[in-house]
Motif scaffolding. Sequence first.
Motif, short mmCIF file in Angstrom:
data_model
loop_
_atom_site.label_atom_id
_atom_site.label_comp_id
_atom_site.label_asym_id
_atom_site.label_seq_id
_atom_site.Cartn_x
_atom_site.Cartn_y
_atom_site.Cartn_z
N ASN A 17 37.19 39.54 39.88
CA ASN A 17 38.57 39.07 39.99
C ASN A 17 39.01 38.46 38.66
N ALA A 44 43.24 41.61 42.26
CA ALA A 44 44.43 40.97 42.86
C ALA A 44 44.67 41.45 44.30
N LEU A 86 45.23 27.39 39.92
CA LEU A 86 46.17 28.49 39.66
C LEU A 86 47.26 28.04 38.70
N ILE A 119 39.28 27.25 38.68
CA ILE A 119 38.98 28.10 39.84
C ILE A 119 37.57 27.78 40.35
N CYS A 146 46.82 36.10 40.53
CA CYS A 146 45.45 36.46 40.93
C CYS A 146 45.00 35.70 42.18
N THR A 147 45.75 34.66 42.55
CA THR A 147 45.23 33.65 43.49
C THR A 147 44.89 34.18 44.88
N TYR A 179 39.42 30.14 34.17
CA TYR A 179 38.45 30.13 35.27
C TYR A 179 37.87 28.74 35.60
N CYS A 203 41.60 36.61 35.98
CA CYS A 203 42.71 35.66 35.87
C CYS A 203 43.08 35.57 34.40
N ARG A 204 44.35 35.79 34.12
CA ARG A 204 44.74 35.77 32.71
C ARG A 204 45.25 34.39 32.29
N CYS A 205 45.31 33.45 33.23
CA CYS A 205 45.93 32.16 32.92
C CYS A 205 44.95 31.00 32.78
N THR A 206 44.04 30.86 33.72
CA THR A 206 43.39 29.55 33.90
C THR A 206 42.14 29.34 33.06
N MET A 225 41.71 36.06 44.55
CA MET A 225 40.63 35.15 44.17
C MET A 225 40.16 34.36 45.40
#
Length: 163
Positions: A137, A52, A102, A147, A107-108, A144, A139-142, A111
Amino acid sequence: MGTTTKVAVEVTVNGQRRSLEVEPRALLVHVVREDLGLTGTHVGCDTGNCGACTLHLDGESVKSCTVLAVQADGAQVTTIEGLGREGDLHPLQEAFWAKHGLQCGYCTPGMIMAAADLLERNPDPTEDEIRTGLEGNLCRCTGYHNIVAAVQEAAATRNGATA
Ligand code: FES
Ligand code: FES
């Protein structure tokens, strides 16, 4: 009860020369956020795991929680704030927006800074190369997927612009 002697550090941050007095043990990420007020660079772990805090030091992406501010003396630092500006976004910023790269956005910035370095070194990466290039990097949301799609779109835009 000793006092900490601060150290003079000169850095060029997003094109502007800055003179700072920092504690010898201060991490670059904390100086960027707290002394320079550039809070687009995030802290997720402070231990080099999440990415991050990624920014560019002399043109290369680094996790700024793994760098002492004194190590940046004389260097060029670019943060997410220096990558693009309102009305003139970097192709990666446009692509993350367009491809929904995102969700929470934590994280963006890191990233995007890592991806910008990746595209400088490899302007036309495969999906695997993007995934490998961004593996530092988290990311707990997407999941990936978006991204990766955003980085592919930004690569296509850049290549179109330079063809
Ligand atoms: S805050 Fe630097 S890697 Fe997580
Ligand atoms: S968008 Fe939430 S951590 Fe990546």
